[in-house]
Design a protein around this motif. Structure first.
Motif, mmCIF file in Angstrom:
data_model
loop_
_atom_site.group_PDB
_atom_site.id
_atom_site.type_symbol
_atom_site.label_atom_id
_atom_site.label_comp_id
_atom_site.label_asym_id
_atom_site.label_seq_id
_atom_site.Cartn_x
_atom_site.Cartn_y
_atom_site.Cartn_z
ATOM 1 N N LEU A 76 4.367 2.557 -2.228
ATOM 2 C CA LEU A 76 4.471 1.522 -3.260
ATOM 3 C C LEU A 76 4.041 2.019 -4.642
ATOM 4 O O LEU A 76 4.146 1.255 -5.611
ATOM 5 C CB LEU A 76 3.610 0.317 -2.876
ATOM 6 N N GLU A 77 3.564 3.264 -4.708
ATOM 7 C CA GLU A 77 3.041 3.820 -5.964
ATOM 8 C C GLU A 77 1.856 3.000 -6.463
ATOM 9 O O GLU A 77 1.754 2.676 -7.648
ATOM 10 C CB GLU A 77 4.129 3.903 -7.032
ATOM 11 N N GLU A 78 0.973 2.701 -5.552
ATOM 12 C CA GLU A 78 -0.243 1.970 -5.863
ATOM 13 C C GLU A 78 -1.445 2.746 -5.332
ATOM 14 O O GLU A 78 -1.322 3.544 -4.400
ATOM 15 C CB GLU A 78 -0.229 0.574 -5.216
ATOM 16 N N ASP A 79 -2.614 2.496 -5.900
ATOM 17 C CA ASP A 79 -3.846 3.077 -5.389
ATOM 18 C C ASP A 79 -4.337 2.263 -4.200
ATOM 19 O O ASP A 79 -4.255 1.031 -4.206
ATOM 20 C CB ASP A 79 -4.926 3.095 -6.478
ATOM 21 N N TYR A 80 -4.858 2.947 -3.214
ATOM 22 C CA TYR A 80 -5.424 2.254 -2.061
ATOM 23 C C TYR A 80 -6.692 1.511 -2.467
ATOM 24 O O TYR A 80 -7.480 1.995 -3.284
ATOM 25 C CB TYR A 80 -5.742 3.262 -0.950
ATOM 26 N N ASP A 81 -6.891 0.332 -1.892
ATOM 27 C CA ASP A 81 -8.115 -0.432 -2.119
ATOM 28 C C ASP A 81 -8.753 -0.736 -0.766
ATOM 29 O O ASP A 81 -8.067 -1.212 0.143
ATOM 30 C CB ASP A 81 -7.810 -1.746 -2.853
ATOM 31 N N PRO A 82 -10.044 -0.482 -0.588
ATOM 32 C CA PRO A 82 -10.696 -0.697 0.709
ATOM 33 C C PRO A 82 -10.577 -2.125 1.232
ATOM 34 O O PRO A 82 -10.638 -2.346 2.451
ATOM 35 C CB PRO A 82 -12.165 -0.343 0.424
ATOM 36 N N ALA A 83 -10.384 -3.109 0.351
ATOM 37 C CA ALA A 83 -10.263 -4.497 0.802
ATOM 38 C C ALA A 83 -9.052 -4.683 1.714
ATOM 39 O O ALA A 83 -9.019 -5.620 2.523
ATOM 40 C CB ALA A 83 -10.154 -5.424 -0.403
ATOM 41 N N MET A 84 -8.088 -3.789 1.622
ATOM 42 C CA MET A 84 -6.886 -3.918 2.434
ATOM 43 C C MET A 84 -7.177 -3.753 3.925
ATOM 44 O O MET A 84 -6.429 -4.251 4.774
ATOM 45 C CB MET A 84 -5.848 -2.882 2.000
ATOM 46 N N SER A 85 -8.256 -3.077 4.262
ATOM 47 C CA SER A 85 -8.602 -2.836 5.667
ATOM 48 C C SER A 85 -9.315 -4.020 6.310
ATOM 49 O O SER A 85 -9.576 -3.997 7.516
ATOM 50 C CB SER A 85 -9.476 -1.576 5.782
ATOM 51 N N THR A 86 -9.646 -5.038 5.522
ATOM 52 C CA THR A 86 -10.286 -6.244 6.073
ATOM 53 C C THR A 86 -9.476 -7.475 5.681
ATOM 54 O O THR A 86 -9.966 -8.366 4.980
ATOM 55 C CB THR A 86 -11.738 -6.374 5.571
ATOM 56 N N PRO A 87 -8.233 -7.563 6.146
ATOM 57 C CA PRO A 87 -7.353 -8.665 5.730
ATOM 58 C C PRO A 87 -7.812 -10.026 6.216
ATOM 59 O O PRO A 87 -7.434 -11.048 5.637
ATOM 60 C CB PRO A 87 -6.013 -8.281 6.375
ATOM 61 N N ASN A 88 -8.635 -10.058 7.259
ATOM 62 C CA ASN A 88 -9.096 -11.334 7.806
ATOM 63 C C ASN A 88 -9.886 -12.151 6.790
ATOM 64 O O ASN A 88 -9.956 -13.380 6.890
ATOM 65 C CB ASN A 88 -9.958 -11.096 9.049
ATOM 66 N N LYS A 89 -10.449 -11.496 5.780
ATOM 67 C CA LYS A 89 -11.222 -12.228 4.770
ATOM 68 C C LYS A 89 -10.333 -13.130 3.914
ATOM 69 O O LYS A 89 -10.831 -14.027 3.240
ATOM 70 C CB LYS A 89 -11.978 -11.240 3.888
#
Length: 333
Positions: A208-221
């Motif tokens: 997607l040409e985006e930077d990874y963000d750690p929040a993506m690994s906790t989608p349940n929030k």
């Protein structure tokens, strides 16, 4: 330069599309809405809306969208949305895109898109409406998809229909991987994503040409924000990604159901890295390969032959969205 290309999440029903939607929605630049129902239905009815350069016709289209099933799940004001559609570019894709863009603006995010499993089997339509769209397909073991589908409140009465959902989705996935370039179509396996989210989400972000963000690994929030409460079949989205449902078909399918699944899927399972409980004979693998190749190669020729016997039709007006840099560049070109 940051990308503004639309993002569409697709896959077989019960393959993890909602989980992936939430993972992307957790990104600070991306917002994907709960599942909508107006896009494919509106595309099928496009001739009824007439010339969209006329404001009255855009008003009719806007009414269709804001009164469609599940529109209220988006949390958008119907009147404001209708006004924005009428004021937007006069194409069908633009009308749909305006809604998705307004949803992303609710969260102060620039990138928008949509999620619906059925889009996987309608990718040419998605690409016609959004020529610069990026597609993310999530693949899951067909036996687990069928086992999960079997337990949903909206399941069809025939077990063979559940099998058909995955078989057709698997075919569509294979064909999309052949048809679209790497910057358009990206595939991830559910099992890999839940076992170790970060590296696979990083690959998605690279796509997607985006930077990874750690929040993506906790989608349940975010589940309470982006998953409507009445969708009780999505209760697991309120929990952290887990491997507990991998190969759950072993306890959720009967021996007879498993036999019917594997007999129908044939070599499709192994094409995606899943091991059948009963080896597929070589002759069955050859038939599966030949069937897919024939559809991929002969389908366009057959459609062209059918068109020869149809009456000439008036050329359709443009339907592509005119909301992003890539879409507007295509018009200018």
């Amino acid at each position: 330069m940051s990308s503004d290309r639309p993002i569409f999440v697709v896959g077989c029903p019960r393959s993890g599309t909602t989980m992936l939607q939430l993972m992307l929605h957790a990104h600070p630049r991306i917002a994907l809405p709960p599942e909508t129902r107006f896009l494919l239905a509106g595309y099928q009815k496009r001739a009824e809306f007439g010339d969209l350069t006329e404001a009255a016709n855009r008003e009719e289209l806007a009414r269709f969208i804001v009164t469609s099933a599940h529109f209220e799940d988006l949390g958008l004001d119907p009147e404001q949305t209708a006004e924005a559609i009428v004021a937007g570019p006069p194409t069908l894709g633009s009308a749909f895109g305006v809604v998705f863009r307004m949803y992303s603006e609710r969260f102060g995010k620039p990138r928008w898109g949509d999620k619906r499993p059925l889009y996987l089997r309608h990718l040419p339509t998605i690409r016609r409406l959004f020529p610069d769209a990026q597609i993310i397909n999530i693949m899951r073991d067909g036996r687990d998809c069928v086992a999960s589908l079997k337990e949903t409140p909206w399941k069809p009465s025939e077990f063979d229909t559940l099998i058909d959902y995955w078989a057709k989705s698997a075919d569509a996935s294979l064909m999309a991987a052949r048809r679209y370039p790497k910057d358009v179509f990206h595939q991830v396996r559910y099992e890999d994503l839940v076992a170790d989210p970060e590296p696979h989400l990083r690959r998605i972000c690279d796509f997607l040409e985006e930077d990874y963000d750690p929040a993506m690994s906790t989608p349940n929030k975010l589940a309470s924000v982006a998953v409507p409460e009445y969708k009780t079949w999505h209760t697991l989205t309120h929990q952290a990604p887990t491997t507990e449902r991998i190969q759950s078909w072993r306890t959720r399918l009967t021996d007879e159901e498993l036999r019917r699944c594997e007999a129908a899927f044939g070599e499709q399972l192994t094409k995606f890295g899943y091991r059948p409980s009963i080896p597929v004979p070589r002759t069955a693998r050859m038939r599966s390969d030949a069937k897919l190749i024939a559809r991929h190669r002969l389908g366009p020729a057959r459609q062209a032959a059918r068109n020869l016997f149809r009456p000439a039709e008036v050329a359709e007006p443009p339907v592509a969205a005119l909301l992003t840099k890539g879409q507007l560049k295509g018009v200018a070109a």
